[in-house]
Design a protein around this motif. Structure first.
Motif, PDB file in Angstrom:
ATOM      1  N   UNK A  95       0.834  -1.192   0.000  1.00  0.00           N
ATOM      2  CA  UNK A  95       0.000   0.000   0.000  1.00  0.00           C
ATOM      3  C   UNK A  95       0.873   1.247   0.000  1.00  0.00           C
ATOM      4  N   UNK A  96       0.279   2.339  -0.443  1.00  0.00           N
ATOM      5  CA  UNK A  96       0.969   3.626  -0.525  1.00  0.00           C
ATOM      6  C   UNK A  96       0.096   4.701   0.112  1.00  0.00           C
ATOM      7  N   UNK A  97       0.588   5.902   0.147  1.00  0.00           N
ATOM      8  CA  UNK A  97      -0.106   7.100   0.636  1.00  0.00           C
ATOM      9  C   UNK A  97      -1.038   6.839   1.817  1.00  0.00           C
ATOM     10  N   UNK A  98      -0.498   6.230   2.856  1.00  0.00           N
ATOM     11  CA  UNK A  98      -1.290   5.864   4.020  1.00  0.00           C
ATOM     12  C   UNK A  98      -0.698   6.492   5.275  1.00  0.00           C
ATOM     13  N   UNK A  99      -1.572   7.070   6.083  1.00  0.00           N
ATOM     14  CA  UNK A  99      -1.181   7.542   7.409  1.00  0.00           C
ATOM     15  C   UNK A  99      -1.523   6.443   8.407  1.00  0.00           C
ATOM     16  N   UNK A 100      -0.731   6.342   9.456  1.00  0.00           N
ATOM     17  CA  UNK A 100      -0.957   5.321  10.481  1.00  0.00           C
ATOM     18  C   UNK A 100      -1.627   5.946  11.687  1.00  0.00           C
ATOM     19  N   UNK A 155      -6.250   5.931   6.300  1.00  0.00           N
ATOM     20  CA  UNK A 155      -6.284   7.388   6.228  1.00  0.00           C
ATOM     21  C   UNK A 155      -5.178   7.903   5.312  1.00  0.00           C
ATOM     22  N   UNK A 156      -5.530   8.895   4.501  1.00  0.00           N
ATOM     23  CA  UNK A 156      -4.557   9.580   3.654  1.00  0.00           C
ATOM     24  C   UNK A 156      -4.902  11.055   3.648  1.00  0.00           C
ATOM     25  N   UNK A 157      -3.936  11.884   3.996  1.00  0.00           N
ATOM     26  CA  UNK A 157      -4.124  13.342   4.058  1.00  0.00           C
ATOM     27  C   UNK A 157      -5.340  13.744   4.897  1.00  0.00           C
ATOM     28  N   UNK A 158      -5.512  13.061   6.016  1.00  0.00           N
ATOM     29  CA  UNK A 158      -6.569  13.428   6.955  1.00  0.00           C
ATOM     30  C   UNK A 158      -7.949  12.883   6.648  1.00  0.00           C
ATOM     31  N   UNK A 159      -8.095  12.124   5.566  1.00  0.00           N
ATOM     32  CA  UNK A 159      -9.391  11.562   5.193  1.00  0.00           C
ATOM     33  C   UNK A 159      -9.329  10.041   5.274  1.00  0.00           C
ATOM     34  N   UNK A 160     -10.379   9.428   5.849  1.00  0.00           N
ATOM     35  CA  UNK A 160     -10.454   7.965   5.904  1.00  0.00           C
ATOM     36  C   UNK A 160     -11.104   7.422   4.650  1.00  0.00           C
ATOM     37  N   UNK A 198      -4.144  -0.996  -3.430  1.00  0.00           N
ATOM     38  CA  UNK A 198      -2.874  -0.484  -2.908  1.00  0.00           C
ATOM     39  C   UNK A 198      -2.898   1.009  -2.588  1.00  0.00           C
ATOM     40  N   UNK A 199      -3.783   1.756  -3.230  1.00  0.00           N
ATOM     41  CA  UNK A 199      -3.862   3.193  -2.970  1.00  0.00           C
ATOM     42  C   UNK A 199      -5.213   3.504  -2.334  1.00  0.00           C
ATOM     43  N   UNK A 200      -5.237   3.671  -1.017  1.00  0.00           N
ATOM     44  CA  UNK A 200      -6.528   3.913  -0.362  1.00  0.00           C
ATOM     45  C   UNK A 200      -7.194   5.215  -0.784  1.00  0.00           C
ATOM     46  N   UNK A 201      -6.411   6.210  -1.229  1.00  0.00           N
ATOM     47  CA  UNK A 201      -6.983   7.528  -1.522  1.00  0.00           C
ATOM     48  C   UNK A 201      -7.873   7.547  -2.759  1.00  0.00           C
ATOM     49  N   UNK A 202      -7.917   6.460  -3.516  1.00  0.00           N
ATOM     50  CA  UNK A 202      -8.818   6.395  -4.669  1.00  0.00           C
ATOM     51  C   UNK A 202     -10.026   5.493  -4.380  1.00  0.00           C
ATOM     52  N   UNK A 203     -10.168   5.090  -3.116  1.00  0.00           N
ATOM     53  CA  UNK A 203     -11.303   4.265  -2.710  1.00  0.00           C
ATOM     54  C   UNK A 203     -12.424   5.154  -2.169  1.00  0.00           C
TER      55      UNK A 203
END
Length: 198
Positions: free
Chosen positions: A126-131, A149-154, A166-171
């Motif tokens: 996975x990429x672009x993920x905050x823990x 979470x990515x850039x403050x958004x879940x 692999x990229x949560x920000x496009x889900x």
């Protein structure tokens, strides 16, 4: 640091007087692992179980393969990981969440990492993920759904065709409050997980 090394050497001397059977001599294994981490600068002098040592060895071995092309350009200070274990599919065997927190693996959108099965095989990268990553109580294809979470958004991340995206920000963006029933994994800052070199 000198006092910690002397304490470790003392424990090693005492443990060498015990039973020489390595499978039962957990103290010796812990001391040797901690001593090597102390000399390598990655030690957290808390207790480490034999099970943890096996998981760390498995993850280290897999990272050497997965990052083979990256290793020559990485500095020693970038070659460390954190991990957390969680049974994502109720098969009584933990999967391993592996995360990083340095400039080689992290950018403005978050960090990269892996989910490995109990044998070290990659389930997902996975990429672009905050823990941390949150495990929900709902599932898809027998694996729990994740809130990443990515850039403050879940984002809601579901298993599809044997993989998590692999990229949560496009889900799908998660709307509303995070459910209280979620389990937090790979909480690098909050849980103060140990850092391991590879």
């Amino acid at each position: 640091m000198k006092n910690k090394i002397l304490i470790l050497i003392g424990i090693l001397v005492l443990s060498s007087c015990q039973n020489k059977d390595n499978s039962k001599n957990i103290v010796k294994t812990i001391v040797q692992d901690t001593l090597s981490k102390t000399l390598g600068g990655t030690a957290d002098l808390s207790e480490v179980s034999e099970k943890d040592n096996k998981a760390v060895a498995l993850i280290r071995k897999q990272l050497q393969v997965l990052l083979k092309k990256d290793l020559p350009v990485m500095s020693k200070g970038q070659r460390f990981f954190y991990y957390d274990a969680f049974d994502l599919n109720n098969d009584q065997q933990n999967e391993y969440f592996v995360g990083f927190s340095n400039s080689y693996f992290c950018g403005s959108g978050g960090c990269s990492g892996y989910i490995l099965n109990n044998n070290g095989k990659v389930i997902n990268s996975f990429t672009v993920t905050d823990f941390p990553i949150l495990v929900t109580t709902n599932s898809s294809e027998k694996f729990y759904n994740l809130l990443m979470q990515s850039r403050g958004t879940f984002y809601l991340v579901k298993m599809k065709n044997g993989k998590y995206p692999s990229n949560p920000s496009v889900q799908e963006k998660w709307k509303g409050q995070v459910p209280k029933e979620t389990t937090s994994v790979l909480d690098i800052q909050g849980k103060k997980l140990e850092r391991y070199s590879f």
